[in-house]
Each structure stands twice: as C-alpha cells, then as structure tokens.
Design an enzyme around this catalytic site. Sequence first.
Site, PDB file in Angstrom:
ATOM      1  N   HIS A 196       0.853  -1.179   0.000  1.00  0.00           N
ATOM      2  CA  HIS A 196       0.000   0.000   0.000  1.00  0.00           C
ATOM      3  C   HIS A 196       0.889   1.227   0.000  1.00  0.00           C
ATOM      4  O   HIS A 196       1.938   1.226   0.640  1.00  0.00           O
ATOM      5  CB  HIS A 196      -0.913   0.014   1.239  1.00  0.00           C
ATOM      6  N   ASP A 250      -7.911  -5.370   0.293  1.00  0.00           N
ATOM      7  CA  ASP A 250      -8.412  -6.255  -0.761  1.00  0.00           C
ATOM      8  C   ASP A 250      -8.048  -7.718  -0.539  1.00  0.00           C
ATOM      9  O   ASP A 250      -8.587  -8.594  -1.205  1.00  0.00           O
ATOM     10  CB  ASP A 250      -7.858  -5.810  -2.122  1.00  0.00           C
TER      11      ASP A 250
HETATM   12  N1  ACO Z   1       4.080  -7.789  -4.651  1.00  0.00           N
HETATM   13  C1  ACO Z   1       5.430  -7.820  -4.823  1.00  0.00           C
HETATM   14  N2  ACO Z   1       6.211  -6.707  -4.751  1.00  0.00           N
HETATM   15  C2  ACO Z   1       5.599  -5.536  -4.498  1.00  0.00           C
HETATM   16  C3  ACO Z   1       4.213  -5.447  -4.285  1.00  0.00           C
HETATM   17  C4  ACO Z   1       3.446  -6.637  -4.365  1.00  0.00           C
HETATM   18  N3  ACO Z   1       2.130  -6.605  -4.178  1.00  0.00           N
HETATM   19  N4  ACO Z   1       3.878  -4.168  -4.059  1.00  0.00           N
HETATM   20  C5  ACO Z   1       5.014  -3.465  -4.113  1.00  0.00           C
HETATM   21  N5  ACO Z   1       6.066  -4.300  -4.373  1.00  0.00           N
HETATM   22  C6  ACO Z   1       7.483  -3.936  -4.440  1.00  0.00           C
HETATM   23  C7  ACO Z   1       7.795  -3.213  -5.757  1.00  0.00           C
HETATM   24  O1  ACO Z   1       8.186  -4.116  -6.764  1.00  0.00           O
HETATM   25  C8  ACO Z   1       8.904  -2.287  -5.329  1.00  0.00           C
HETATM   26  O2  ACO Z   1      10.077  -3.066  -5.218  1.00  0.00           O
HETATM   27  P1  ACO Z   1      11.520  -2.407  -5.588  1.00  0.00           P
HETATM   28  O3  ACO Z   1      11.739  -1.354  -4.551  1.00  0.00           O
HETATM   29  O4  ACO Z   1      12.469  -3.544  -5.516  1.00  0.00           O
HETATM   30  O5  ACO Z   1      11.370  -1.842  -6.974  1.00  0.00           O
HETATM   31  C9  ACO Z   1       8.504  -1.865  -3.915  1.00  0.00           C
HETATM   32  O6  ACO Z   1       7.719  -2.963  -3.412  1.00  0.00           O
HETATM   33  C10 ACO Z   1       7.683  -0.573  -3.851  1.00  0.00           C
HETATM   34  O7  ACO Z   1       6.576  -0.710  -4.747  1.00  0.00           O
HETATM   35  P2  ACO Z   1       5.870   0.510  -5.487  1.00  0.00           P
HETATM   36  O8  ACO Z   1       5.165   0.002  -6.688  1.00  0.00           O
HETATM   37  O9  ACO Z   1       6.849   1.620  -5.674  1.00  0.00           O
HETATM   38  O10 ACO Z   1       4.816   0.955  -4.410  1.00  0.00           O
HETATM   39  P3  ACO Z   1       3.604   1.945  -4.655  1.00  0.00           P
HETATM   40  O11 ACO Z   1       3.377   2.641  -3.378  1.00  0.00           O
HETATM   41  O12 ACO Z   1       3.832   2.774  -5.872  1.00  0.00           O
HETATM   42  O13 ACO Z   1       2.389   0.972  -5.006  1.00  0.00           O
HETATM   43  C11 ACO Z   1       0.608  -0.561  -4.721  1.00  0.00           C
HETATM   44  C12 ACO Z   1       1.429   0.577  -4.078  1.00  0.00           C
HETATM   45  C13 ACO Z   1       0.104  -0.096  -6.096  1.00  0.00           C
HETATM   46  C14 ACO Z   1      -0.591  -0.822  -3.838  1.00  0.00           C
HETATM   47  C15 ACO Z   1       1.493  -1.813  -4.858  1.00  0.00           C
HETATM   48  O14 ACO Z   1       1.911  -2.239  -3.589  1.00  0.00           O
HETATM   49  C16 ACO Z   1       0.779  -2.943  -5.599  1.00  0.00           C
HETATM   50  O15 ACO Z   1       0.844  -3.001  -6.830  1.00  0.00           O
HETATM   51  N6  ACO Z   1       0.111  -3.889  -4.855  1.00  0.00           N
HETATM   52  C17 ACO Z   1      -0.647  -4.937  -5.487  1.00  0.00           C
HETATM   53  C18 ACO Z   1      -1.985  -4.423  -5.976  1.00  0.00           C
HETATM   54  C19 ACO Z   1      -2.933  -4.143  -4.835  1.00  0.00           C
HETATM   55  O16 ACO Z   1      -3.109  -4.947  -3.924  1.00  0.00           O
HETATM   56  N7  ACO Z   1      -3.589  -2.981  -4.916  1.00  0.00           N
HETATM   57  C20 ACO Z   1      -4.591  -2.563  -3.926  1.00  0.00           C
HETATM   58  C21 ACO Z   1      -4.070  -1.420  -3.113  1.00  0.00           C
HETATM   59  S1  ACO Z   1      -5.206  -1.012  -1.846  1.00  0.00           S
HETATM   60  C22 ACO Z   1      -6.415  -0.141  -2.640  1.00  0.00           C
HETATM   61  O17 ACO Z   1      -6.237   0.509  -3.625  1.00  0.00           O
HETATM   62  C23 ACO Z   1      -7.700  -0.267  -2.080  1.00  0.00           C
END
Ligand code: ACO
Length: 452
Positions: free
Chosen positions: A310, A367
């Site tokens: 998140h 979620d």
């Molecule tokens: N699985 C594996 N790795 C992940 C995940 C995940 N679910 N989420 C983030 N990471 C990793 C990224 O690859 C990144 O790694 P790095 O530093 O080696 O490049 C690091 O964690 C940071 O990730 P970002 O994408 O920069 O985080 P951001 O804050 O932009 O994204 C998000 C947040 C979109 C929620 C992300 O965690 C994600 O895609 N999660 C899965 C989708 C999801 O569950 N979305 C619902 C969110 S809650 C809502 O909207 C109600």
Amino acid sequence: MQDSQTAKLTVGSNTYEFPIETATTGEKAIDIGKLRARTGLVTLDDGLANTAACKSAITYIDGEKGILQYRGIPIETLAEQSTFTETAYLIIYGELPTRRQMSDFAQKVLKNASLHEGMMHFFDGGFPFTAHPMAILSSLLNSVGCYYPYMVTNHREQDLEHFNDAAALLISKVRTIAAMAYRMKNGLPMIYPKRNLGYSQNFLHMMFSEPYHEYYPNDEISKALDLILLLHGDHEQNCSTSTVRTVASSGANLFSSVSAGVSALWGPLHGGANQQVIQMLQHIHDAGIKVEDYVEGAKKGQYRLMGFGHRLYKTYDPRAVILRSAAGRVLDVIKTRDPLLDIARHLEEKARSDSYFIERNLYPNVDFYSGLILKAIGIPIDMFTVMFAIGRMPGWIAHWYEVASQVKGRITRPRQIYTGYTTRGYVKMRNRDWENSSDYELEDNKGAQSKE
Ligand code: ACO
C-alpha cells in the site's frame, strides 16, 4: 534547514523561505505554492507520493502506525458499533447523526432506491451481456443525473443547494444500479427494493431474490456485507478520490465526478485488486502451485502479490485486520470451508516472514480478505470492484463537497517536466522515411499528397 514556521531552500547562492503548514495531527508540509514564482523551479514527485494535494478534514491515516479514522473516529470503533449508513452520514456531514437526522437520511436513501423507469432501458439491450459491471456503473451514475436536471446545473451554488438530496440519492442509486447490472448480465428479471429492509439487506435482496422465491439473507451475512461497505467508506487521497476531486475542481457536478471515480477505481492497482486477489488464489489452487514458489515468483518481479502493499501503510492495513477475522466468521456461518482462505493465510504467513516483503513493508491490504467474504456471500467475482464502489460512495461525495464548497478553490492543474523533442520543423511527406510503415503510407499518402 527549517524552524517551526518556515523551511529554507537554497538554490545556488540564493536562499528562499517557505511557510510550513501543520496538520491538526501534527504532520508538517512545506507550502510551495509560490515556489515557481520565486525561484523558477517546480517540484517533480512521481505518483504524487510525497505531495499533499489539498487540505481535507474527512479521513486521517497514519500509515506507519496502521491508524485509520473517519472524522476522528477510529475505524475499529466504527466497525464494531456503527453501520454503513450511519458511517456514510458521518463521512459526508462530519458528525454522527442524531436519531432524527439518521431517520431522515435513511428515509431519503430508501425513497431513492428505485431507478427512473427510463433508465431500465439501459438494462434492456442498452449494454451487451458481456459488459463489465464497472463500465455499467460508471456510465449509469453519470446518466442518473440526467433525470434530475435541477441537481446537475454545473453552477456551483445551484448544485450545492441540492447537495443533501443528491448525496442520499447517490448512496441509494449506486446500490440499485449495481444489483441491476448483475441481474441484466445474468438474464434475470429485475427485483425492486423493499421498504422494510436495511441498506445491505436490500442489496442482497435485489441481487438474489426471485419473483417466485424471496431471498432472506442470514443476519451474519448482511452484517458482513455492511462491514465491508463501512470499511471502504473513505480512504483520503487515493487514486479514485483524487480523481473525483480533480474533476470537481473544474466545477463539474457531483454525478459526473463520482462517475469518474468509478473509472479510476476499476484498475487492478486500486479497487480492481480485490478481483485479482481471488483470481490469484484460484490460480494457485487450480494449478497446484506451492505457496512458497508463488512467493518466490513475486520476489523475482514476475508478478505482484495482489492484495499486498500500500502506498501509505507500512504496517498492517487496519481494514485487513478486521476483515481477516470477519472472513473466518462468515465461512463458519455458512458452514463452508473455502480452500482459498487457507491459501490466503498461508501466503500471508510466508510473505510476512520473508525479507523481501519485510524490507519493503509489504503487508496485506483491504483487498486481500474482502474478496473471500464477498465470494462466500455469493457475489460473483466481476462484481467485487463494484462492491468497493458502493462502499466508497460516501467518501467520494464528501470529497466532492469539500472541493465544491471552497470559497477560493482552484482548478487542479499540475505541471510537468517535458521530455519530448524541443522545437523542430515539419517534414514534408515525400521526405519522410516510410520503410517500416507501408500500410499506413498507402492510406495516408492520398490525403497528404493532395495537401502538398
Ligand atoms: N508484490 C510484490 N512486490 C511488491 C508489491 C506486491 N504486491 N507491491 C510493491 N512491491 C514492491 C515493488 O516491486 C517495489 O520493489 P523495488 O523497490 O524492488 O522496486 C517496492 O515494493 C515498492 O513498490 P511501489 O510500486 O513503488 O509501491 P507503490 O506505493 O507505488 O504501489 C501498490 C502501491 C500499487 C498498492 C502496490 O503495492 C501494488 O501493486 N500492490 C498490489 C496491488 C494491490 O493490492 N492494490 C490494492 C491497493 S489497496 C487499494 O487501492 C484499495
């Protein structure tokens, strides 16, 4: 570089001072509103991860501590003691309602439950059966305003005059449109709402009753649905809410603004994740993948662990904590053992003890468990994000109001760092290299040649 009231920025040999704004909860922000005027610089903040785009008094989140409050009241308290409709009132109006206010609001919601008969044509061949319910919801929330032209004037004062009616109407209609989208897609006759049912019960009735057989939802089931809606009520400046605020900032009416919110919510990185979580769990189950191996794939960047991570929470999403135990309760009530719940728990356990997830503060979000409850209730998977939208409606409405009622509100219009060509000339068609675009060349040359 900063004292309690200002922050100093040094660029070359010049030092500039900027005011610091303090939130009621103590966080501080540098007000850079005059940055470009004074320094010629703008800020660059990918995904606005470090930017407070507005001031808001609706929801407070402390992502480090896992705190979520609507209008100052902790989510855990509301989950235990309130209902979705009461919480919707709190989110929209800022205070818990008195008995009288609650009754008036509930009456307005009830009175607006059915759709204008004109709208029923949309469900009668207006959309193909293959239409995604989020597309239907977004279109129809915008369309519903057409039936109440006095609420959709795009003149702020007039739109605001009818805000109370429009708010209750949307809280009510979003539920009816959602249920009817499901009925249409499944070739089922439309079921109208009933006076004697509560908000979530009425939704389940419209979804699952038949003209010849009424569906009586188990109390625990409708409570679980109500809880899910309540937990989704608002979440400050997330993608869909920021969209609503951006659209509202142009002066657009409430209906078109929340319709845009639905579109933004649809994406798999936002509200669409609840659908993706179940698909992921089902895939792990059906393909017999070991949870450990699936976690490894996520670590290698082959895919994301849906329902994890998140932007704000660097610890457990408090909503996920509540839903984790609710999922177990619902499955107990309906006496079903869903193997996907076991996989989810196993996945969480593995990920939570893995350094990749620990270092990146990746915890289950709202979620991760909500889909399991919705699935147990019998909500089909393509309706999951629609359920999120029903729950988020009070938040979108409250944020629209916050923007619309600002005396000196400004249109949202960020800047950019341009990365394209700098000024260059126009190349005549005959002088361009068309080697790799033969089809396009034939089509386009006709028009282009005639211009030369
Ligand atoms: N699985 C594996 N790795 C992940 C995940 C995940 N679910 N989420 C983030 N990471 C990793 C990224 O690859 C990144 O790694 P790095 O530093 O080696 O490049 C690091 O964690 C940071 O990730 P970002 O994408 O920069 O985080 P951001 O804050 O932009 O994204 C998000 C947040 C979109 C929620 C992300 O965690 C994600 O895609 N999660 C899965 C989708 C999801 O569950 N979305 C619902 C969110 S809650 C809502 O909207 C109600």
